[in-house]
Design a protein around this motif. Structure first.
Motif, mmCIF file in Angstrom:
data_model
loop_
_atom_site.group_PDB
_atom_site.id
_atom_site.type_symbol
_atom_site.label_atom_id
_atom_site.label_comp_id
_atom_site.label_asym_id
_atom_site.label_seq_id
_atom_site.Cartn_x
_atom_site.Cartn_y
_atom_site.Cartn_z
ATOM 1 N N MET A 1 5.229 44.377 -29.602
ATOM 2 C CA MET A 1 4.306 44.229 -28.500
ATOM 3 C C MET A 1 3.915 45.609 -27.989
ATOM 4 N N SER A 2 2.710 45.726 -27.546
ATOM 5 C CA SER A 2 2.209 46.998 -27.038
ATOM 6 C C SER A 2 1.516 46.757 -25.701
ATOM 7 N N GLU A 3 1.657 47.712 -24.807
ATOM 8 C CA GLU A 3 1.023 47.603 -23.494
ATOM 9 C C GLU A 3 0.363 48.923 -23.155
ATOM 10 N N ILE A 4 -0.831 48.846 -22.595
ATOM 11 C CA ILE A 4 -1.542 50.033 -22.144
ATOM 12 C C ILE A 4 -1.508 50.029 -20.623
ATOM 13 N N ILE A 5 -1.009 51.129 -20.050
ATOM 14 C CA ILE A 5 -0.869 51.241 -18.596
ATOM 15 C C ILE A 5 -1.846 52.299 -18.092
ATOM 16 N N GLN A 6 -2.692 51.914 -17.145
ATOM 17 C CA GLN A 6 -3.634 52.835 -16.508
ATOM 18 C C GLN A 6 -3.070 53.238 -15.144
ATOM 19 N N ILE A 7 -2.982 54.541 -14.915
ATOM 20 C CA ILE A 7 -2.488 55.042 -13.631
ATOM 21 C C ILE A 7 -3.536 56.007 -13.096
ATOM 22 N N ASP A 8 -3.840 55.924 -11.792
ATOM 23 C CA ASP A 8 -4.806 56.863 -11.214
ATOM 24 C C ASP A 8 -4.333 57.326 -9.843
ATOM 25 N N GLN A 9 -5.157 58.141 -9.183
ATOM 26 C CA GLN A 9 -4.753 58.732 -7.911
ATOM 27 C C GLN A 9 -4.548 57.686 -6.817
ATOM 28 N N ASP A 10 -5.167 56.521 -6.940
ATOM 29 C CA ASP A 10 -4.997 55.465 -5.940
ATOM 30 C C ASP A 10 -3.783 54.588 -6.233
ATOM 31 N N HIS A 11 -3.371 54.513 -7.487
ATOM 32 C CA HIS A 11 -2.211 53.723 -7.908
ATOM 33 C C HIS A 11 -1.331 54.636 -8.755
ATOM 34 N N ARG A 12 -0.546 55.471 -8.089
ATOM 35 C CA ARG A 12 0.188 56.541 -8.763
ATOM 36 C C ARG A 12 1.490 56.109 -9.419
ATOM 37 N N GLU A 13 2.002 54.941 -9.109
ATOM 38 C CA GLU A 13 3.288 54.534 -9.673
ATOM 39 C C GLU A 13 3.195 53.139 -10.275
ATOM 40 N N VAL A 14 3.803 53.000 -11.451
ATOM 41 C CA VAL A 14 3.935 51.703 -12.111
ATOM 42 C C VAL A 14 5.383 51.591 -12.564
ATOM 43 N N VAL A 15 5.984 50.421 -12.377
ATOM 44 C CA VAL A 15 7.371 50.189 -12.784
ATOM 45 C C VAL A 15 7.384 49.075 -13.818
ATOM 46 N N ARG A 16 8.120 49.324 -14.912
ATOM 47 C CA ARG A 16 8.253 48.323 -15.965
ATOM 48 C C ARG A 16 9.713 48.215 -16.382
ATOM 49 N N GLY A 17 10.121 47.029 -16.748
ATOM 50 C CA GLY A 17 11.433 46.810 -17.345
ATOM 51 C C GLY A 17 11.230 46.660 -18.844
ATOM 52 N N LEU A 18 11.703 47.625 -19.618
ATOM 53 C CA LEU A 18 11.502 47.601 -21.064
ATOM 54 C C LEU A 18 12.688 46.905 -21.718
ATOM 55 N N VAL A 19 12.420 45.777 -22.350
ATOM 56 C CA VAL A 19 13.467 44.947 -22.935
ATOM 57 C C VAL A 19 13.920 45.497 -24.291
ATOM 58 N N LYS A 20 12.999 46.065 -25.063
ATOM 59 C CA LYS A 20 13.319 46.599 -26.388
ATOM 60 C C LYS A 20 13.209 48.116 -26.379
ATOM 61 N N ASP A 21 13.812 48.761 -27.397
ATOM 62 C CA ASP A 21 13.584 50.188 -27.585
ATOM 63 C C ASP A 21 12.079 50.396 -27.703
ATOM 64 N N PHE A 75 -8.303 61.584 -10.528
ATOM 65 C CA PHE A 75 -7.613 61.837 -11.787
ATOM 66 C C PHE A 75 -6.888 60.580 -12.223
ATOM 67 N N SER A 76 -6.650 60.506 -13.543
ATOM 68 C CA SER A 76 -6.007 59.315 -14.093
ATOM 69 C C SER A 76 -5.332 59.654 -15.413
ATOM 70 N N ALA A 77 -4.502 58.717 -15.862
ATOM 71 C CA ALA A 77 -3.820 58.855 -17.150
ATOM 72 C C ALA A 77 -3.645 57.473 -17.756
ATOM 73 N N THR A 78 -3.599 57.452 -19.079
ATOM 74 C CA THR A 78 -3.357 56.219 -19.818
ATOM 75 C C THR A 78 -2.086 56.388 -20.622
ATOM 76 N N VAL A 79 -1.161 55.434 -20.471
ATOM 77 C CA VAL A 79 0.118 55.474 -21.175
ATOM 78 C C VAL A 79 0.199 54.244 -22.070
ATOM 79 N N THR A 80 0.613 54.451 -23.316
ATOM 80 C CA THR A 80 0.789 53.339 -24.247
ATOM 81 C C THR A 80 2.272 53.139 -24.496
ATOM 82 N N VAL A 81 2.762 51.933 -24.221
ATOM 83 C CA VAL A 81 4.167 51.582 -24.447
ATOM 84 C C VAL A 81 4.204 50.602 -25.610
ATOM 85 N N THR A 82 4.939 50.967 -26.666
ATOM 86 C CA THR A 82 5.014 50.132 -27.866
ATOM 87 C C THR A 82 6.472 49.844 -28.194
ATOM 88 N N ASP A 83 6.793 48.564 -28.407
ATOM 89 C CA ASP A 83 8.149 48.185 -28.821
ATOM 90 C C ASP A 83 8.413 48.709 -30.219
#
Length: 135
Positions: A1-21, A75-83
């Protein structure tokens, strides 16, 4: 599974629980001075565009976006989380692929040039003699 997380100056923090490596890659930023701070229970990493890290399974992970140069520009950033795959061989292949995307310092991965072996006149002379004896 893969997830793309968008973070910007208005939403600076995102929390995720990663079940797999998982591999975490900062795939895009709005400017070169923007970076994502990855915080887990055991480790902290700063990821600029193209940087990546691996997060172990069953880890609560916080993603924060920051900018080194102050200002009012958005400003913003895109993070990709992949199992990562469960099999050891497949996991190794995925890690190699993930880390190949990581930016390295210029010249950090270049192999050092082998030093030329100095050959003295005496060694040359003895090599010629040995070659002459052989044939």
């Amino acid at each position: 599974m893969s997830e793309i997380i968008q973070i910007d100056q208005d939403h600076r923090e995102v929390v995720r629980g990663l079940v797999k490596d998982s591999s975490v890659i900062c795939s895009d930023t709005s400017a070169p001075d923007v970076y994502v701070h990855i915080i887990t229970k055991d480790d902290t990493a700063e990821l600029f565009k193209g940087d990546g890290t691996v997060v172990p399974k069953m880890t609560r992970t916080r993603f924060h976006v920051f900018r080194k140069n102050p200002g009012d520009e958005p400003f913003s950033a895109t993070v990709t989380v992949t199992d990562l795959p469960g099999a050891a061989a497949a996991r190794a292949d995925a890690l190699v692929a993930a880390f190949s995307l990581v930016k390295h310092k210029p010249g950090a991965l270049k192999a050092k040039k082998a030093a030329k072996k100095k050959v003295t006149k005496k060694a040359k002379k003895s090599a010629k003699k040995a070659a002459k004896k052989r044939g």
